[in-house]
Design a protein around this motif. Structure first.
Motif, PDB file in Angstrom:
ATOM      1  N   THR A 103      33.637  45.059  44.302  1.00 45.13           N
ATOM      2  CA  THR A 103      34.576  46.125  43.953  1.00 45.13           C
ATOM      3  C   THR A 103      35.462  45.830  42.747  1.00 45.13           C
ATOM      4  O   THR A 103      36.064  46.751  42.191  1.00 45.13           O
ATOM      5  CB  THR A 103      35.486  46.436  45.159  1.00 45.13           C
ATOM      6  OG1 THR A 103      35.913  45.184  45.726  1.00 45.13           O
ATOM      7  CG2 THR A 103      34.742  47.222  46.201  1.00 45.13           C
ATOM      8  N   HIS A 104      35.591  44.554  42.368  1.00 50.40           N
ATOM      9  CA  HIS A 104      36.426  44.201  41.193  1.00 50.40           C
ATOM     10  C   HIS A 104      37.836  44.756  41.305  1.00 50.40           C
ATOM     11  O   HIS A 104      38.409  45.209  40.316  1.00 50.40           O
ATOM     12  CB  HIS A 104      35.801  44.717  39.885  1.00 50.40           C
ATOM     13  CG  HIS A 104      34.524  44.041  39.532  1.00 50.40           C
ATOM     14  ND1 HIS A 104      33.931  44.176  38.299  1.00 50.40           N
ATOM     15  CD2 HIS A 104      33.718  43.216  40.232  1.00 50.40           C
ATOM     16  CE1 HIS A 104      32.814  43.472  38.270  1.00 50.40           C
ATOM     17  NE2 HIS A 104      32.666  42.881  39.432  1.00 50.40           N
ATOM     18  N   ASN A 105      38.393  44.768  42.498  1.00 51.31           N
ATOM     19  CA  ASN A 105      39.707  45.394  42.678  1.00 51.31           C
ATOM     20  C   ASN A 105      40.724  44.449  43.296  1.00 51.31           C
ATOM     21  O   ASN A 105      41.737  44.889  43.826  1.00 51.31           O
ATOM     22  CB  ASN A 105      39.572  46.655  43.548  1.00 51.31           C
ATOM     23  CG  ASN A 105      39.117  46.311  44.965  1.00 51.31           C
ATOM     24  OD1 ASN A 105      38.600  45.226  45.209  1.00 51.31           O
ATOM     25  ND2 ASN A 105      39.317  47.237  45.882  1.00 51.31           N
ATOM     26  N   ARG A 106      40.470  43.138  43.271  1.00 54.50           N
ATOM     27  CA  ARG A 106      41.400  42.196  43.895  1.00 54.50           C
ATOM     28  C   ARG A 106      41.200  40.802  43.306  1.00 54.50           C
ATOM     29  O   ARG A 106      40.264  40.587  42.539  1.00 54.50           O
ATOM     30  CB  ARG A 106      41.202  42.185  45.403  1.00 54.50           C
ATOM     31  CG  ARG A 106      39.769  41.857  45.811  1.00 54.50           C
ATOM     32  CD  ARG A 106      39.637  41.851  47.320  1.00 54.50           C
ATOM     33  NE  ARG A 106      39.981  43.155  47.861  1.00 54.50           N
ATOM     34  CZ  ARG A 106      40.368  43.372  49.104  1.00 54.50           C
ATOM     35  NH1 ARG A 106      40.478  42.346  49.926  1.00 54.50           N
ATOM     36  NH2 ARG A 106      40.636  44.578  49.532  1.00 54.50           N
ATOM     37  N   PRO A 107      42.074  39.866  43.689  1.00 51.28           N
ATOM     38  CA  PRO A 107      41.929  38.515  43.135  1.00 51.28           C
ATOM     39  C   PRO A 107      40.613  37.868  43.565  1.00 51.28           C
ATOM     40  O   PRO A 107      40.006  38.259  44.563  1.00 51.28           O
ATOM     41  CB  PRO A 107      43.126  37.755  43.733  1.00 51.28           C
ATOM     42  CG  PRO A 107      44.084  38.798  44.180  1.00 51.28           C
ATOM     43  CD  PRO A 107      43.272  39.991  44.529  1.00 51.28           C
ATOM     44  N   VAL A 108      40.217  36.881  42.791  1.00 50.21           N
ATOM     45  CA  VAL A 108      39.043  36.075  43.129  1.00 50.21           C
ATOM     46  C   VAL A 108      39.346  35.337  44.440  1.00 50.21           C
ATOM     47  O   VAL A 108      40.443  34.795  44.616  1.00 50.21           O
ATOM     48  CB  VAL A 108      38.778  35.061  41.988  1.00 50.21           C
ATOM     49  CG1 VAL A 108      37.596  34.161  42.317  1.00 50.21           C
ATOM     50  CG2 VAL A 108      38.565  35.797  40.662  1.00 50.21           C
ATOM     51  N   CYS A 109      38.398  35.332  45.380  1.00 46.62           N
ATOM     52  CA  CYS A 109      38.666  34.694  46.682  1.00 46.62           C
ATOM     53  C   CYS A 109      38.408  33.179  46.593  1.00 46.62           C
ATOM     54  O   CYS A 109      37.745  32.702  45.669  1.00 46.62           O
ATOM     55  CB  CYS A 109      37.834  35.332  47.781  1.00 46.62           C
ATOM     56  SG  CYS A 109      36.098  34.850  47.751  1.00 46.62           S
ATOM     57  N   ASP A 110      38.930  32.445  47.555  1.00 41.80           N
ATOM     58  CA  ASP A 110      38.832  30.982  47.529  1.00 41.80           C
ATOM     59  C   ASP A 110      37.390  30.496  47.472  1.00 41.80           C
ATOM     60  O   ASP A 110      37.066  29.547  46.757  1.00 41.80           O
ATOM     61  CB  ASP A 110      39.536  30.385  48.753  1.00 41.80           C
ATOM     62  CG  ASP A 110      41.058  30.485  48.613  1.00 41.80           C
ATOM     63  OD1 ASP A 110      41.522  30.743  47.478  1.00 41.80           O
ATOM     64  OD2 ASP A 110      41.765  30.330  49.627  1.00 41.80           O
ATOM     65  N   ALA A 111      36.525  31.163  48.246  1.00 47.69           N
ATOM     66  CA  ALA A 111      35.125  30.724  48.280  1.00 47.69           C
ATOM     67  C   ALA A 111      34.491  30.846  46.888  1.00 47.69           C
ATOM     68  O   ALA A 111      33.698  29.994  46.469  1.00 47.69           O
ATOM     69  CB  ALA A 111      34.343  31.547  49.298  1.00 47.69           C
TER      70      ALA A 111
ATOM     71  N   ASP B 100      38.415  45.788  37.561  1.00 45.66           N
ATOM     72  CA  ASP B 100      38.104  47.119  37.020  1.00 45.66           C
ATOM     73  C   ASP B 100      38.633  48.286  37.823  1.00 45.66           C
ATOM     74  O   ASP B 100      38.536  49.435  37.403  1.00 45.66           O
ATOM     75  CB  ASP B 100      36.584  47.279  36.884  1.00 45.66           C
ATOM     76  CG  ASP B 100      35.997  46.264  35.923  1.00 45.66           C
ATOM     77  OD1 ASP B 100      36.600  46.062  34.871  1.00 45.66           O
ATOM     78  OD2 ASP B 100      34.951  45.672  36.241  1.00 45.66           O
ATOM     79  N   ALA B 101      39.160  48.032  39.029  1.00 45.64           N
ATOM     80  CA  ALA B 101      39.704  49.130  39.836  1.00 45.64           C
ATOM     81  C   ALA B 101      41.030  48.660  40.431  1.00 45.64           C
ATOM     82  O   ALA B 101      41.216  47.451  40.619  1.00 45.64           O
ATOM     83  CB  ALA B 101      38.731  49.507  40.946  1.00 45.64           C
TER      84      ALA B 101
END
Lengths: 291, 280
Positions: A233-241, A263-264
């Protein structure tokens, strides 16, 4: 000295592989006014097809201060329709006008019969599809007169006629067409979870020299019945994994500059800059450890 | 083995519901015990649920792109109805472009077919205004009018001149006060005004100024002249169009002003023979 360039590159952008961020119109004025400390910007090619006006003028200003890459989302390179020459010509014009350091497209298709989904649809990983992609990538590189990078996409299904793993397909494509690879670590993670393969096997299979850029982005989990599928979705921070996978990728592809995509639900510029600095910190640690 | 071409056609058809099951046999099914996802096997959801993710992307991506081009229409009809409109519009006018910015071109026409002769007949005109606004923002730049272009043209030849409009200029006319409707539906408009649809017609010139796209209401006669120019008419015919609307139309003042505003930026080369040669 390259006398033909209209964009003398600032030393800072040249001398480091600091992470860049995806360029969004909401941030144009802020970037021009504050010149944030990021390595470079990546523009979606289609957002700057305009013949004139404010968007294009902002891109010119930003390009004066930063290195740039052009990332296409609409060429539909994997489609069996004839190559979209009009669309490609617009990319040629952008490349001529903005002298990007990298030009990229996706390992996907989005149109058939002249009708576009404007989405990144998965290909079957067959010998026929590989031949098709090799021909198309070569055609595009011939028209542009330069190498392009092809990015792996997130997928939510696989075709049962596939005979190659995605990493085998991508590796063969790079070898046979001469293209580089834009390794989207988030997409590897999402697809690995959705399809049950080991993301590290994917990374280890890609040839070291071919990966020229790394993408980092956030994704979203969606529940369907008892199952959970990951959506790109490109709508939040990069996750830890995904940060962890990025660190693993750097062990093989330490020369590839990273890019934060968002992007969103686009946040303030500072949030993106902080993500880029986080990528820098991880790359820095890895560099020290490798020395 | 299904050829790639056929697979892509089946897949596209499945996204538009033509034949949702035709592509399903080609989609990999994962073994499952029916409970939690097994990391070694992948997420166990059926092909139709997988296709539904792509179908949702297709519709949502289209709707969002359309809403970016037509925010006032979305605000006027509400998000839910706009979603339905976007679906019907996409079914009739699927994207033909790799660039999503192009999909809105037929939207005003689509709304006209749907709302003509209804109490919402102003909607297509609002959409036309929003499209003109978008097109203005991305149109090519152009240099200002160069008076030297008139140097070798004798005054008696002026009637044959064909003026060109700046590429960022657009013309929108409506029997409704669409400019007011547009203005009170801007995100920063602090008003609860209900626009009286009977307050009259609008003749609107959309242009690009240094600060961005600008819209202004202009006189009907001036609109008639610009409209004639935009369709390639020469000055004599454009003046006649203007004078039909307003017999006291002041041509010299209007031309001076439109050139100063960079609305008129040049004259098209005419087929007039060079001086000295007799007309054939």
């Amino acid at each position: 000295m390259n006398v033909s360039t209209r964009f003398p590159m600032p030393v800072a952008a040249h001398s480091s592989l600091r992470a860049g961020i995806g360029l969004r119109a909401q941030h144009h004025a802020d970037i021009v006014a504050r010149k944030p400390a990021v390595g470079w910007f990546e523009a979606h090619s289609e957002n700057y097809f305009a013949a004139g006006g404010a968007q294009r003028s902002y891109l010119t200003k930003i390009r004066t201060d930063y290195a740039l890459s052009l990332h296409g989302v609409g060429l539909s390179i994997g489609s069996t329709d004839p190559l979209n020459r009009g669309h490609l010509e617009q990319i040629v014009t952008l490349v001529r006008d903005f002298e990007p350091m990298l030009v990229s497209e996706h390992l996907s298709w989005s149109s058939v019969g002249g009708r576009f989904t404007n989405d990144l649809l998965p290909l079957p990983y067959t010998e026929e599809a590989l031949r098709h992609m090799v021909t198309r990538v070569r055609d595009v590189q011939d028209v542009l007169g330069r190498q392009i990078l092809i990015e792996n996409v997130s997928s939510y299904l696989q075709f049962n006629c596939s005979r190659l793993a995605e990493w085998e397909f991508l590796t063969s494509l790079a070898k046979e067409s001469g293209c580089g690879i834009l390794l989207d670590v988030n997409n590897v993670y999402v697809s690995a979870r959705n399809h049950g393969f080991d993301a590290h096997v994917y990374l280890k299979a890609l040839p070291r020299g071919a990966v020229k850029e790394i993408h980092l982005a956030g994704h979203t989990a969606r529940r369907i019945g008892q199952q959970e599928i990951l959506i790109d979705t490109h709508n939040r921070p990069v996750c830890d994994a995904v940060w962890g996978l990025y660190a693993a990728a750097l062990e093989r592809f330490s020369e590839a500059p990273a890019l934060i995509e968002w992007d969103a639900d686009i946040p303030a510029l500072e949030v993106l800059v902080a993500e880029a600095h986080k990528a820098d910190a991880i790359a820095g640690v890895t560099h020290v450890a490798a020395a | 083995m299904l050829p790639l071409r056929d697979l892509q056609e089946l897949f596209y058809g499945a996204l538009f519901d033509d034949a949702p099951s035709a592509v399903a046999p080609w989609i990999h099914c994962y073994e499952t015990d029916g409970h939690e996802a097994d990391a070694a096997q992948g997420v166990a959801i059926d092909p139709h649920a997988r296709l539904a993710i792509y179908r949702n992307n297709l519709h949502e991506g289209f709707r969002k792109a359309l809403a970016l081009e037509f925010p006032v229409i979305e605000r006027l009809v509400g998000e839910d109805y706009f979603r339905q409109l976007a679906l019907s519009f996409q079914a009739e006018h699927p994207s033909r472009f790799g660039d999503l910015h192009c999909i809105g071109e037929p939207f005003a026409r689509f709304l006209r077919q749907r709302f003509e002769d209804t109490q919402y007949a102003y909607l297509p005109d609002v959409a036309a205004l929003e499209w003109a606004y978008q097109q203005s923002s991305v149109a090519a730049d152009a240099p200002s009018f160069d008076p030297a272009a008139l140097r070798n043209i004798p005054q008696e030849g002026y009637g044959q001149l064909r003026f060109t409009l700046h590429p960022a200029c657009g013309l929108v006319r409506s029997p409704y006060p669409v400019m007011r409707i547009w203005a009170v539906n801007q995100p920063n408009a602090d008003t609860d005004e209900v626009v009286d649809l009977s307050r009259g017609a609008d003749f609107i010139l959309v242009r690009r100024a240094a600060e961005g796209v600008e819209m202004r209401r202009i006189a009907a006669a001036e609109f008639a002249m610009l409209d004639a120019f935009s369709q390639g008419s020469n000055l004599a015919d454009a003046l006649e169009s203007a004078c039909t609307v307003a017999p006291d139309f002041d041509l010299a003042e209007t031309l001076r002003r439109l050139i100063a505003l960079d609305v008129l930026t040049g004259i098209q080369p005419t087929s007039r023979p060079p001086p000295g040669e007799p007309p054939s």
